[in-house]
Design a protein around this motif. Structure first.
Motif, PDB file in Angstrom:
ATOM      1  N   ARG A 171       9.291 -14.547  -2.031  1.00  0.00           N
ATOM      2  CA  ARG A 171       8.836 -13.479  -2.923  1.00  0.00           C
ATOM      3  C   ARG A 171       7.380 -13.254  -2.478  1.00  0.00           C
ATOM      4  NH1 ARG A 171      10.151 -12.411  -8.788  1.00  0.00           N
ATOM      5  NH2 ARG A 171       8.480 -11.301  -9.628  1.00  0.00           N
ATOM      6  N   ARG A 172       6.658 -14.253  -2.237  1.00  0.00           N
ATOM      7  CA  ARG A 172       5.192 -14.254  -1.975  1.00  0.00           C
ATOM      8  C   ARG A 172       5.203 -13.579  -0.738  1.00  0.00           C
ATOM      9  NH1 ARG A 172       2.628 -20.165  -1.785  1.00  0.00           N
ATOM     10  NH2 ARG A 172       1.546 -19.091   0.041  1.00  0.00           N
ATOM     11  N   ASP A 173       5.959 -13.657   0.248  1.00  0.00           N
ATOM     12  CA  ASP A 173       5.774 -13.194   1.587  1.00  0.00           C
ATOM     13  C   ASP A 173       6.250 -11.725   1.635  1.00  0.00           C
ATOM     14  OD1 ASP A 173       5.119 -15.474   2.591  1.00  0.00           O
ATOM     15  OD2 ASP A 173       6.988 -15.961   3.485  1.00  0.00           O
ATOM     16  N   HIS A 174       7.364 -11.436   0.867  1.00  0.00           N
ATOM     17  CA  HIS A 174       8.053  -9.958   1.154  1.00  0.00           C
ATOM     18  C   HIS A 174       8.314  -9.207  -0.108  1.00  0.00           C
ATOM     19  CE1 HIS A 174       8.294 -10.712   5.512  1.00  0.00           C
ATOM     20  NE2 HIS A 174       9.021 -11.875   5.072  1.00  0.00           N
ATOM     21  N   GLY A 175       7.835  -9.848  -1.246  1.00  0.00           N
ATOM     22  CA  GLY A 175       8.137  -9.279  -2.697  1.00  0.00           C
ATOM     23  C   GLY A 175       9.281  -9.588  -3.239  1.00  0.00           C
ATOM     24  N   SER A 176       9.542  -9.020  -4.799  1.00  0.00           N
ATOM     25  CA  SER A 176      10.509  -9.589  -5.395  1.00  0.00           C
ATOM     26  C   SER A 176      11.893  -8.882  -5.018  1.00  0.00           C
ATOM     27  CB  SER A 176      10.307  -9.076  -6.773  1.00  0.00           C
ATOM     28  OG  SER A 176       9.970  -7.598  -6.757  1.00  0.00           O
ATOM     29  N   ALA A 177      11.847  -7.500  -4.499  1.00  0.00           N
ATOM     30  CA  ALA A 177      12.921  -7.036  -4.072  1.00  0.00           C
ATOM     31  C   ALA A 177      13.738  -7.782  -2.974  1.00  0.00           C
ATOM     32  CB  ALA A 177      12.771  -5.609  -3.590  1.00  0.00           C
ATOM     33  N   VAL A 178      13.147  -8.223  -1.983  1.00  0.00           N
ATOM     34  CA  VAL A 178      13.657  -9.044  -0.798  1.00  0.00           C
ATOM     35  C   VAL A 178      14.287 -10.478  -1.347  1.00  0.00           C
ATOM     36  CG1 VAL A 178      13.146 -10.162   1.384  1.00  0.00           C
ATOM     37  CG2 VAL A 178      12.342  -7.919   0.885  1.00  0.00           C
ATOM     38  N   ALA A 179      13.347 -11.047  -2.334  1.00  0.00           N
ATOM     39  CA  ALA A 179      13.753 -12.359  -2.961  1.00  0.00           C
ATOM     40  C   ALA A 179      14.950 -12.163  -3.689  1.00  0.00           C
ATOM     41  CB  ALA A 179      12.448 -12.923  -3.656  1.00  0.00           C
ATOM     42  N   ALA A 180      15.085 -10.848  -4.448  1.00  0.00           N
ATOM     43  CA  ALA A 180      16.230 -10.975  -5.132  1.00  0.00           C
ATOM     44  C   ALA A 180      17.601 -10.698  -4.598  1.00  0.00           C
ATOM     45  CB  ALA A 180      16.099  -9.697  -6.066  1.00  0.00           C
ATOM     46  N   GLN A 181      17.280 -10.069  -3.498  1.00  0.00           N
ATOM     47  CA  GLN A 181      18.707  -9.917  -2.605  1.00  0.00           C
ATOM     48  C   GLN A 181      18.785 -11.027  -1.971  1.00  0.00           C
ATOM     49  OE1 GLN A 181      20.645  -7.520  -2.310  1.00  0.00           O
ATOM     50  NE2 GLN A 181      21.971  -8.328  -0.513  1.00  0.00           N
ATOM     51  N   THR A 182      17.978 -11.772  -1.375  1.00  0.00           N
ATOM     52  CA  THR A 182      18.265 -13.218  -0.950  1.00  0.00           C
ATOM     53  C   THR A 182      18.907 -14.135  -2.013  1.00  0.00           C
ATOM     54  OG1 THR A 182      16.218 -13.126   0.510  1.00  0.00           O
ATOM     55  CG2 THR A 182      17.423 -15.347   0.007  1.00  0.00           C
ATOM     56  N   ALA A 183      18.522 -13.981  -3.383  1.00  0.00           N
ATOM     57  CA  ALA A 183      19.369 -14.771  -4.218  1.00  0.00           C
ATOM     58  C   ALA A 183      20.579 -14.402  -4.586  1.00  0.00           C
ATOM     59  CB  ALA A 183      18.518 -14.772  -5.630  1.00  0.00           C
ATOM     60  N   ARG A 184      20.920 -13.202  -4.546  1.00  0.00           N
ATOM     61  CA  ARG A 184      22.070 -12.550  -4.617  1.00  0.00           C
ATOM     62  C   ARG A 184      23.033 -12.934  -3.403  1.00  0.00           C
ATOM     63  NH1 ARG A 184      19.520  -8.048  -6.466  1.00  0.00           N
ATOM     64  NH2 ARG A 184      19.134  -7.095  -4.677  1.00  0.00           N
ATOM     65  N   MET A 185      22.589 -13.010  -2.242  1.00  0.00           N
ATOM     66  CA  MET A 185      23.464 -13.631  -1.113  1.00  0.00           C
ATOM     67  C   MET A 185      23.517 -14.981  -1.280  1.00  0.00           C
ATOM     68  SD  MET A 185      24.029 -10.976   0.810  1.00  0.00           S
ATOM     69  CE  MET A 185      24.639 -11.755   2.266  1.00  0.00           C
ATOM     70  N   CYS A 186      22.710 -15.806  -1.741  1.00  0.00           N
ATOM     71  CA  CYS A 186      23.010 -17.298  -2.136  1.00  0.00           C
ATOM     72  C   CYS A 186      23.631 -17.631  -3.266  1.00  0.00           C
ATOM     73  CB  CYS A 186      21.657 -17.812  -2.155  1.00  0.00           C
ATOM     74  SG  CYS A 186      20.510 -17.909  -0.651  1.00  0.00           S
ATOM     75  N   VAL A 187      24.142 -16.386  -4.019  1.00  0.00           N
ATOM     76  CA  VAL A 187      24.828 -16.608  -5.486  1.00  0.00           C
ATOM     77  C   VAL A 187      23.848 -17.656  -6.233  1.00  0.00           C
ATOM     78  CG1 VAL A 187      27.029 -16.742  -6.402  1.00  0.00           C
ATOM     79  CG2 VAL A 187      26.948 -16.275  -4.039  1.00  0.00           C
ATOM     80  N   MET A 188      22.730 -17.112  -6.606  1.00  0.00           N
ATOM     81  CA  MET A 188      22.039 -18.023  -7.608  1.00  0.00           C
ATOM     82  C   MET A 188      21.117 -16.927  -8.215  1.00  0.00           C
ATOM     83  SD  MET A 188      19.192 -20.133  -5.142  1.00  0.00           S
ATOM     84  CE  MET A 188      18.328 -20.817  -6.420  1.00  0.00           C
TER      85      MET A 188
END
Length: 317
Positions: A171-188
């Motif tokens: 999130r610090r590196d690329h913002g909340s949208a990228v972090a949110a998509q990563t979280a979805r991919m990790c199912v968390m």
């Protein structure tokens, strides 16, 4: 591309190792590109996982740490054994180059052994917190948080908390949208409360799948910009306010108004990160009514002011 070096030491805890690899490995930018290159590094060509679960073959040595933008230090089965001198030297050299270094679980012991955490607040698994504090008294150990971000140096509790920490760095590196998509991919969930109030957003309590409140929660999200009262929410749910409060606590662990406030704060966080709208405009759009009420509630939930939060996260975009 940002290189993430995951340092595997002998008797590495498997879950710690894979938590870092998976979280950064699943990250994708909006155009589908991969912002991180994950490399497993070790002082020897092979190391053994804790309990002899498997053998880790590392394709990179310690010299790769100095070339990385981020170094992750997972825990090992017996953290009381200090890391080899060459490992300590490699971590110190990476730190001197400005590399971001983060530990997972009892990996904080190896990081503390370098002296890089002296004078800083840090955390580790709660069962090892006292031992960390006694072994490294110059480190301010806080066993009550999921992770701590000191800027260049980060520490986390168990492996699940490490994924929260990794999402925080993404999130610090690329913002909340990228972090949110990563979280979805990790199912968390995107992030749980980390404990460092300045930069850790509070996650919304989620109702279990199939919970009776799911339709009401969806309606609340759509209506969160309005100045809703508890009576209005109860009327929508077809319940008394007393029953509504009880059901909410049973299914989300919080009250309807607290849930609504956190929804508003999370929307405000998104707007602060991704727009240049003034605070007054964001206060109106997120249903706080006035900038003063917005600032007060934001500080209570996030722990810092909207402007300070924006400065911290707008610079990462």
């Amino acid at each position: 591309m940002h290189t993430v070096a995951v340092l595997a030491l002998d008797q590495v805890i498997p879950f710690d190792l894979t938590a870092a690899i998976d979280t950064f490995g699943w990250t994708r930018l909006p155009d589908g590109s991969e912002p991180y290159r994950v490399r497993v590094c070790a002082p020897t060509a092979e190391v053994t996982a804790a309990a002899g679960a498997f053998t880790v073959r590392a394709h990179h040595g310690l010299d790769a740490l100095t070339e990385a933008g981020t170094v992750i230090v997972p825990g090992v089965a017996d953290p009381r054994i200090p890391p080899a001198p060459e490992v300590t030297r490699a971590l110190r050299t990476a730190a001197a180059n400005g590399t971001r270094i983060a530990s997972i679980c009892v990996g904080a012991f190896a990081l503390a052994a370098t002296g890089l955490l002296n004078g800083l607040r840090a955390t580790t698994h709660w069962t090892a917190a006292r031992a960390l504090a006694e072994t490294y008294p110059e480190v301010a150990v806080d066993p009550n948080v999921l992770y701590v971000d000191n800027g260049q140096f980060l520490t986390s509790a168990g492996a699940a908390a490490a994924m929260d920490m990794c999402l925080h760095m993404i999130r610090r590196d690329h913002g909340s949208a990228v972090a949110a998509q990563t979280a979805r991919m990790c199912v968390m969930p995107l992030e749980r409360e980390g404990g460092q109030a300045q930069f850790i957003p509070h996650a919304l309590p989620a109702a279990p799948a199939g919970a009776t409140l799911e339709p009401l929660l969806a309606w609340l999200e759509d209506q969160c910009a309005r100045d809703l009262t508890l009576d209005e929410i109860a009327s929508r749910a077809g319940m008394s306010t007393r029953t509504l409060n009880r059901r909410f606590r049973e299914q989300t662990g919080t009250t309807p108004l607290q849930w609504l406030h956190r929804t508003r704060v999370r929307r405000a966080q998104y707007l602060l990160e991704n727009t240049t709208h003034p605070v007054e405009h964001i206060a109106t759009r997120t249903g706080f009514g006035s900038p003063t009420a917005f600032r007060d509630r934001f500080r209570k939930v996030v722990g810092t002011s909207p402007q300070a939060y924006r400065r911290a996260f707008r610079g990462a975009h």
